[in-house]
Structures are given as structure tokens and as C-alpha cells.
Motif scaffolding. Structure first.
Motif, short mmCIF file in Angstrom:
data_model
loop_
_atom_site.label_atom_id
_atom_site.label_comp_id
_atom_site.label_asym_id
_atom_site.label_seq_id
_atom_site.Cartn_x
_atom_site.Cartn_y
_atom_site.Cartn_z
N LYS A 105 0.86 -1.18 0.00
CA LYS A 105 0.00 0.00 0.00
C LYS A 105 0.89 1.22 0.00
O LYS A 105 2.09 1.12 0.32
N PRO A 106 0.38 2.39 -0.39
CA PRO A 106 1.24 3.58 -0.46
C PRO A 106 1.95 3.85 0.86
O PRO A 106 1.37 3.75 1.95
N ILE A 117 4.13 2.26 -9.12
CA ILE A 117 3.37 1.16 -8.53
C ILE A 117 1.94 1.58 -8.24
O ILE A 117 0.98 0.86 -8.55
N PHE A 118 1.77 2.76 -7.64
CA PHE A 118 0.45 3.30 -7.33
C PHE A 118 0.24 4.56 -8.15
O PHE A 118 1.06 5.49 -8.09
N ASP A 119 -0.83 4.60 -8.93
CA ASP A 119 -1.07 5.78 -9.77
C ASP A 119 -1.59 6.95 -8.93
O ASP A 119 -1.86 6.81 -7.72
N PRO A 129 -4.48 8.81 -8.85
CA PRO A 129 -5.77 8.69 -8.16
C PRO A 129 -5.71 7.78 -6.93
O PRO A 129 -6.32 8.10 -5.90
N THR A 130 -4.97 6.70 -7.03
CA THR A 130 -4.83 5.80 -5.87
C THR A 130 -4.13 6.50 -4.72
O THR A 130 -4.55 6.39 -3.56
N LEU A 131 -3.08 7.24 -5.03
CA LEU A 131 -2.34 7.96 -3.98
C LEU A 131 -3.22 9.00 -3.30
O LEU A 131 -3.21 9.13 -2.07
N LEU A 132 -3.97 9.76 -4.10
CA LEU A 132 -4.80 10.82 -3.52
C LEU A 132 -5.94 10.25 -2.71
O LEU A 132 -6.28 10.76 -1.63
N GLU A 133 -6.57 9.19 -3.20
CA GLU A 133 -7.64 8.56 -2.43
C GLU A 133 -7.11 8.07 -1.10
O GLU A 133 -7.71 8.29 -0.04
N TYR A 134 -5.97 7.38 -1.13
CA TYR A 134 -5.40 6.81 0.09
C TYR A 134 -4.99 7.91 1.07
O TYR A 134 -5.34 7.86 2.26
N ALA A 135 -4.24 8.90 0.59
CA ALA A 135 -3.75 9.96 1.49
C ALA A 135 -4.88 10.72 2.15
O ALA A 135 -4.82 11.02 3.35
#
Length: 214
Positions: free
Chosen positions: A35-36, A160-162, A164-170
Motif C-alpha cells: 500500500k502507499p 506502482i500506485f497511480d 488517483p490511488t495515492l490521492l484517495e489513500y492519502a
């Protein structure tokens, strides 16, 4: 927000993503994250062209890490991947300067990385490109040259993480404010930087910045 001074003056934090390029994780002997992996640099880290890169006192192994930076345009809290791109005002390029010896020592003792990553001037940044100027940030090339020689070069589609994935997670955990910068990770090629070195970095055919190490 159409210029470098806009986001540099507005930013409240710089959120960084560790080990987001497989080749970089492997070159340092690190595991590939599931995960990020997030950490933060504080805004005292920002410097712009014309200001020198200065190693923190006692650092004997300073590394450069070129990264695509995402500049947030509006308050973002608990956003979805499908909406994430609408929160982006534009992009920049930056160096996540790392006192590697400080970081290695911290890892061994289980201590935080703060001094290794957030010393004064540890985030040299280039110019600002509006989001419309990079319609697909996952299809650009990052580069970093040291004294005119290629040191890092990679396309962003291998993250590895694009984004949108990074922003959603953060934003599940941390509210991003207008002007905040998310650094999306660095590819392989980090190396020791020495006094007198000239570091040129950017996005191929789009943006270039140059800094000298003091």
C-alpha cells in the motif's frame, strides 16, 4: 494559481510517497510496498532556482531523488479515485533531497526520518504546469542529470500506485489544502551528491530546473 510562487506560498505540507517505483525500491534493498508508503516534508524544505542545495550539518551521504509533483487545487478530504483528478491544479518537478546516512541510522534504531528528509532546502522545485498542459500525468518522462550526465530517467507509467490511488489513500487520513504538493516517488538512479555538482531535472520537453550544490 498559475505560477510557482502560487503553490509555494500556499502550501501547508509536502506529502511524499516512498518506494513507488519498483526499480528504486530494489536498488536500496527495500521491500515492494503493498500500500502507499507516505511521509511528509515541511514547507521549510522548498527552494527555487537561484538558491543553492546545502547538505544538513553532519551529512556525509546526500542523495537526489527526482519526482513528479502533484499540486492540489482545492480542499481534498476522503476523496474517491474517480474524482481525484479534479482536485489537481497542476504539476511540478522536485528533488526529494535525502540525507541517506541520517535515514539509514534512523531505520536501524526505529527512529523517524524527519531530519533525513525535511532539513532546510531539501525540496528544490521547478516551475508550475497547469493540469491542462499534462492531460495524462502517467505518460510523461522524468529525468535528472548530474553535471550534464543522465542519472535518472523513467516514464511515470511504471509507478506502482497511480495518482488517483495515492490521492484517495492519502486523503482518508490527511486533508490536502490548496497549494499542497504530493511527490509521487522516484525511479532508480539515486546517488551521492557532492559540493559543486550541478543538478538539472524535469519533465522531458515540458519543464526543466537547475540547481547547484553548495
Amino acid at each position: 494559481m498559475t505560477s510557482l510562487s502560487g503553490f509555494r506560498n500556499l502550501a501547508t505540507k509536502i506529502v511524499c510517497v516512498g518506494r513507488n517505483y519498483k526499480d528504486h525500491a530494489l536498488e536500496l534493498g527495500n521491500a515492494i510496498p503493498k500500500k502507499p508508503m507516505l511521509f511528509v516534508k515541511t514547507v521549510n524544505s522548498f527552494i527555487v532556482e537561484g538558491e543553492p542545495i546545502v547538505a544538513p550539518p553532519g551529512c556525509q551521504n546526500l542523495h537526489q531523488e527526482v519526482e513528479l509533483g502533484v499540486v492540489i487545487a482545492k480542499k481534498a478530504s476522503n476523496i474517491s479515485k474517480s474524482d481525484a483528478m479534479s482536485y489537481i491544479g497542476g504539476y511540478t518537478v522536485a528533488l526529494d533531497m535525502t540525507a541517506r546516512d541520517f535515514q539509514d541510522e534512523a531505520k536501524k534504531s526505529g527512529a523517524p526520518w524527519f531530519l533525513a528528509k525535511s532539513f532546510d532546502g531539501s525540496c528544490p522545485v521547478g516551475g508550475f504546469l497547469a493540469a491542462s498542459e499534462i492531460p495524462n500525468p502517467h505518460d510523461v518522462e522524468l529525468f535528472c542529470k548530474i553535471n550534464g550526465k543522465d542519472q535518472q530517467r523513467s516514464r511515470t507509467d511504471v509507478m506502482i500506485f497511480d495518482i488517483p490511488t495515492l490521492l484517495e489513500y492519502a486523503t482518508k487520513f490527511v486533508t490536502l489544502e490548496p497549494g499542497d504538493v504530493v511527490l509521487t516517488g522516484t525511479p532508480a538512479g539515486v546517488t551521492r551528491i557532492n559540493s559543486g555538482d550541478v543538478i538539472e531535472f524535469g519533465l522531458t520537453d515540458k519543464l526543466t530546473a537547475k540547481f547547484t550544490v553548495q
